[in-house]
Design a protein around this motif. Structure first.
Motif, PDB file in Angstrom:
ATOM      1  N   ALA A  32       0.139  -1.307  -0.199  1.00 43.83           N
ATOM      2  CA  ALA A  32       0.096   0.054  -0.423  1.00 43.83           C
ATOM      3  C   ALA A  32       0.643   1.667   0.041  1.00 43.83           C
ATOM      4  O   ALA A  32       1.499   1.522   1.066  1.00 43.83           O
ATOM      5  CB  ALA A  32      -0.828  -0.320   1.059  1.00 43.83           C
ATOM      6  N   ILE A  33       0.252   2.262  -0.328  1.00 42.73           N
ATOM      7  CA  ILE A  33       1.210   3.449  -0.194  1.00 42.73           C
ATOM      8  C   ILE A  33      -0.167   5.026   0.063  1.00 42.73           C
ATOM      9  O   ILE A  33      -0.744   4.122   0.084  1.00 42.73           O
ATOM     10  CB  ILE A  33       1.634   3.988  -2.018  1.00 42.73           C
ATOM     11  N   ARG A  34       0.454   6.113   0.372  1.00 41.68           N
ATOM     12  CA  ARG A  34      -0.125   6.892   1.191  1.00 41.68           C
ATOM     13  C   ARG A  34       0.264   8.320   1.066  1.00 41.68           C
ATOM     14  O   ARG A  34       1.526   7.887   0.821  1.00 41.68           O
ATOM     15  CB  ARG A  34      -0.798   7.183   2.534  1.00 41.68           C
ATOM     16  N   HIS A  35       0.280   9.355   1.359  1.00 43.59           N
ATOM     17  CA  HIS A  35       1.048  10.678   1.152  1.00 43.59           C
ATOM     18  C   HIS A  35       1.036  10.732   3.211  1.00 43.59           C
ATOM     19  O   HIS A  35       0.109  10.812   4.082  1.00 43.59           O
ATOM     20  CB  HIS A  35       0.671  11.521   1.177  1.00 43.59           C
ATOM     21  N   SER A  36       2.097  10.723   3.209  1.00 43.03           N
ATOM     22  CA  SER A  36       2.978  10.905   4.931  1.00 43.03           C
ATOM     23  C   SER A  36       2.630  12.620   5.202  1.00 43.03           C
ATOM     24  O   SER A  36       1.988  12.044   6.710  1.00 43.03           O
ATOM     25  CB  SER A  36       4.708  11.086   5.359  1.00 43.03           C
ATOM     26  N   LYS A  37       2.028  13.249   4.458  1.00 42.96           N
ATOM     27  CA  LYS A  37       1.255  14.783   4.880  1.00 42.96           C
ATOM     28  C   LYS A  37      -0.443  14.628   5.114  1.00 42.96           C
ATOM     29  O   LYS A  37      -0.663  15.210   5.872  1.00 42.96           O
ATOM     30  CB  LYS A  37       1.502  15.932   4.096  1.00 42.96           C
ATOM     31  N   ARG A  38      -1.161  13.154   4.566  1.00 44.31           N
ATOM     32  CA  ARG A  38      -2.442  13.500   4.918  1.00 44.31           C
ATOM     33  C   ARG A  38      -2.297  11.511   4.997  1.00 44.31           C
ATOM     34  O   ARG A  38      -3.550  10.857   3.934  1.00 44.31           O
ATOM     35  CB  ARG A  38      -3.264  14.280   3.003  1.00 44.31           C
ATOM     36  N   PRO A  39      -2.043  11.090   6.045  1.00 47.42           N
ATOM     37  CA  PRO A  39      -2.568   9.700   5.667  1.00 47.42           C
ATOM     38  C   PRO A  39      -3.397   9.385   5.593  1.00 47.42           C
ATOM     39  O   PRO A  39      -4.246   8.331   5.978  1.00 47.42           O
ATOM     40  CB  PRO A  39      -1.487   9.520   7.380  1.00 47.42           C
ATOM     41  N   THR A  40      -4.893  10.142   6.014  1.00 48.13           N
ATOM     42  CA  THR A  40      -5.725   9.615   6.185  1.00 48.13           C
ATOM     43  C   THR A  40      -6.671   9.741   5.305  1.00 48.13           C
ATOM     44  O   THR A  40      -8.285   9.596   5.021  1.00 48.13           O
ATOM     45  CB  THR A  40      -6.723  10.180   7.432  1.00 48.13           C
ATOM     46  N   ALA A  41      -5.669  10.567   4.520  1.00 46.28           N
ATOM     47  CA  ALA A  41      -6.727  10.055   2.679  1.00 46.28           C
ATOM     48  C   ALA A  41      -6.523   9.294   2.164  1.00 46.28           C
ATOM     49  O   ALA A  41      -8.044   9.051   0.860  1.00 46.28           O
ATOM     50  CB  ALA A  41      -5.783  11.827   2.192  1.00 46.28           C
ATOM     51  N   GLY A  42      -6.399   8.117   2.178  1.00 45.57           N
ATOM     52  CA  GLY A  42      -6.314   7.169   2.073  1.00 45.57           C
ATOM     53  C   GLY A  42      -5.056   6.652   1.474  1.00 45.57           C
ATOM     54  O   GLY A  42      -4.333   7.571   1.656  1.00 45.57           O
ATOM     55  N   THR A  43      -5.172   5.477   0.494  1.00 51.72           N
ATOM     56  CA  THR A  43      -4.229   4.077   0.516  1.00 51.72           C
ATOM     57  C   THR A  43      -4.739   3.683  -1.172  1.00 51.72           C
ATOM     58  O   THR A  43      -5.572   3.562  -0.986  1.00 51.72           O
ATOM     59  CB  THR A  43      -3.518   3.861   1.361  1.00 51.72           C
ATOM     60  N   ILE A  44      -3.540   3.636  -2.308  1.00 52.96           N
ATOM     61  CA  ILE A  44      -3.708   2.725  -2.901  1.00 52.96           C
ATOM     62  C   ILE A  44      -2.650   1.407  -2.394  1.00 52.96           C
ATOM     63  O   ILE A  44      -1.648   1.978  -2.458  1.00 52.96           O
ATOM     64  CB  ILE A  44      -3.438   4.366  -4.210  1.00 52.96           C
ATOM     65  N   THR A  45      -3.376   0.477  -2.498  1.00 48.28           N
ATOM     66  CA  THR A  45      -3.124  -1.173  -2.706  1.00 48.28           C
ATOM     67  C   THR A  45      -3.255  -1.732  -3.608  1.00 48.28           C
ATOM     68  O   THR A  45      -3.629  -1.402  -4.585  1.00 48.28           O
ATOM     69  CB  THR A  45      -3.830  -1.357  -1.222  1.00 48.28           C
ATOM     70  N   THR A  85     -11.049   3.534  -7.649  1.00 48.67           N
ATOM     71  CA  THR A  85     -10.777   4.653  -7.210  1.00 48.67           C
ATOM     72  C   THR A  85     -10.741   5.989  -7.031  1.00 48.67           C
ATOM     73  O   THR A  85     -10.618   5.796  -7.645  1.00 48.67           O
ATOM     74  CB  THR A  85     -10.919   4.192  -5.013  1.00 48.67           C
ATOM     75  N   ALA A  86     -12.155   6.882  -6.504  1.00 47.46           N
ATOM     76  CA  ALA A  86     -11.641   8.466  -6.849  1.00 47.46           C
ATOM     77  C   ALA A  86      -9.881   8.698  -6.593  1.00 47.46           C
ATOM     78  O   ALA A  86      -9.616  10.015  -6.182  1.00 47.46           O
ATOM     79  CB  ALA A  86     -12.682   8.777  -6.529  1.00 47.46           C
ATOM     80  N   LEU A  87      -9.416   7.936  -5.766  1.00 50.35           N
ATOM     81  CA  LEU A  87      -8.330   8.596  -4.699  1.00 50.35           C
ATOM     82  C   LEU A  87      -6.856   8.973  -6.037  1.00 50.35           C
ATOM     83  O   LEU A  87      -6.646   8.461  -6.443  1.00 50.35           O
ATOM     84  CB  LEU A  87      -7.759   7.183  -3.665  1.00 50.35           C
ATOM     85  N   GLU A  88      -6.659  10.755  -5.369  1.00 52.08           N
ATOM     86  CA  GLU A  88      -4.954  11.141  -6.388  1.00 52.08           C
ATOM     87  C   GLU A  88      -4.342  11.050  -5.366  1.00 52.08           C
ATOM     88  O   GLU A  88      -4.424  11.593  -3.997  1.00 52.08           O
ATOM     89  CB  GLU A  88      -6.004  11.903  -7.399  1.00 52.08           C
ATOM     90  N   LEU A  89      -2.850  10.772  -5.153  1.00 47.61           N
ATOM     91  CA  LEU A  89      -1.943  10.967  -4.304  1.00 47.61           C
ATOM     92  C   LEU A  89      -1.129  12.005  -5.021  1.00 47.61           C
ATOM     93  O   LEU A  89      -1.072  11.342  -6.482  1.00 47.61           O
ATOM     94  CB  LEU A  89      -1.330  10.084  -3.479  1.00 47.61           C
ATOM     95  N   ARG A  90      -0.877  13.497  -4.771  1.00 49.23           N
ATOM     96  CA  ARG A  90      -0.222  14.010  -5.254  1.00 49.23           C
ATOM     97  C   ARG A  90       1.567  14.764  -4.510  1.00 49.23           C
ATOM     98  O   ARG A  90       0.890  14.295  -3.334  1.00 49.23           O
ATOM     99  CB  ARG A  90      -0.667  15.772  -5.442  1.00 49.23           C
ATOM    100  N   PHE A  91       2.308  14.047  -5.405  1.00 48.03           N
ATOM    101  CA  PHE A  91       3.433  14.315  -4.501  1.00 48.03           C
ATOM    102  C   PHE A  91       4.440  15.687  -5.172  1.00 48.03           C
ATOM    103  O   PHE A  91       4.831  15.522  -6.254  1.00 48.03           O
ATOM    104  CB  PHE A  91       4.081  13.273  -5.006  1.00 48.03           C
ATOM    105  N   ASP A  92       5.235  15.662  -4.463  1.00 47.30           N
ATOM    106  CA  ASP A  92       6.256  17.438  -4.575  1.00 47.30           C
ATOM    107  C   ASP A  92       7.386  16.610  -5.215  1.00 47.30           C
ATOM    108  O   ASP A  92       7.601  15.399  -5.175  1.00 47.30           O
ATOM    109  CB  ASP A  92       6.135  18.495  -4.083  1.00 47.30           C
ATOM    110  N   GLU A  93       7.855  17.746  -6.251  1.00 48.33           N
ATOM    111  CA  GLU A  93       9.138  16.348  -7.243  1.00 48.33           C
ATOM    112  C   GLU A  93      10.430  16.236  -5.861  1.00 48.33           C
ATOM    113  O   GLU A  93      10.789  15.157  -5.854  1.00 48.33           O
ATOM    114  CB  GLU A  93       9.682  18.028  -7.455  1.00 48.33           C
ATOM    115  N   ALA A  94      11.190  16.626  -5.171  1.00 45.76           N
ATOM    116  CA  ALA A  94      11.560  16.227  -4.365  1.00 45.76           C
ATOM    117  C   ALA A  94      11.083  14.928  -3.463  1.00 45.76           C
ATOM    118  O   ALA A  94      11.534  14.053  -3.052  1.00 45.76           O
ATOM    119  CB  ALA A  94      11.663  17.528  -3.073  1.00 45.76           C
TER     120      ALA A  94
END
Length: 118
Positions: A32-45, A85-94
């Protein structure tokens, strides 16, 4: 409490202090992956084989063909969008650069763990 709360989340060693990162956790049958800034936003498995394909695609800049998520670039950001699902995870360049560097170094290769669990 959700299943995601019980996973062993990790980030690339190339991430700055584990903050604002792509977080990755092995699951019973995949990753599974998620964004550390928004862990409750959801995961993609990802099932195990799809994860291996996703890591190869991300590491090489290949088109998404893993069947779970597509990766696109928006300016300098990277968007990982679930195909189911409708989940989108957005990550900055770093954040994305740190993930890709860790993936290239084999930090997210869980195949050996899967073999041990069988």
């Amino acid at each position: 409490m959700t299943i995601a709360d019980n996973l062993a989340w990790r980030t690339s060693t190339r991430s700055s202090n584990g903050e604002k990162c792509v977080e990755v956790a092995p699951t019973a049958d995949g990753v599974a992956i998620r964004h550390s800034k928004r862990p409750t936003a959801g995961t993609i498995t990802f099932p195990a084989t799809a994860w291996d394909t996703f890591v190869r695609e991300a590491s090489s800049g290949l088109s998404s063909d893993n069947g779970v998520a597509i990766v696109t670039t928006i300016g300098t950001d990277t968007l990982v969008k679930s195909l189911h699902t409708a989940l989108e995870l957005r990550f900055d360049e770093a954040e994305w650069t740190a993930f890709v560097a860790g993936a290239r170094a084999g930090e997210f290769n869980f195949a050996s763990q899967r073999c041990l669990n069988k």
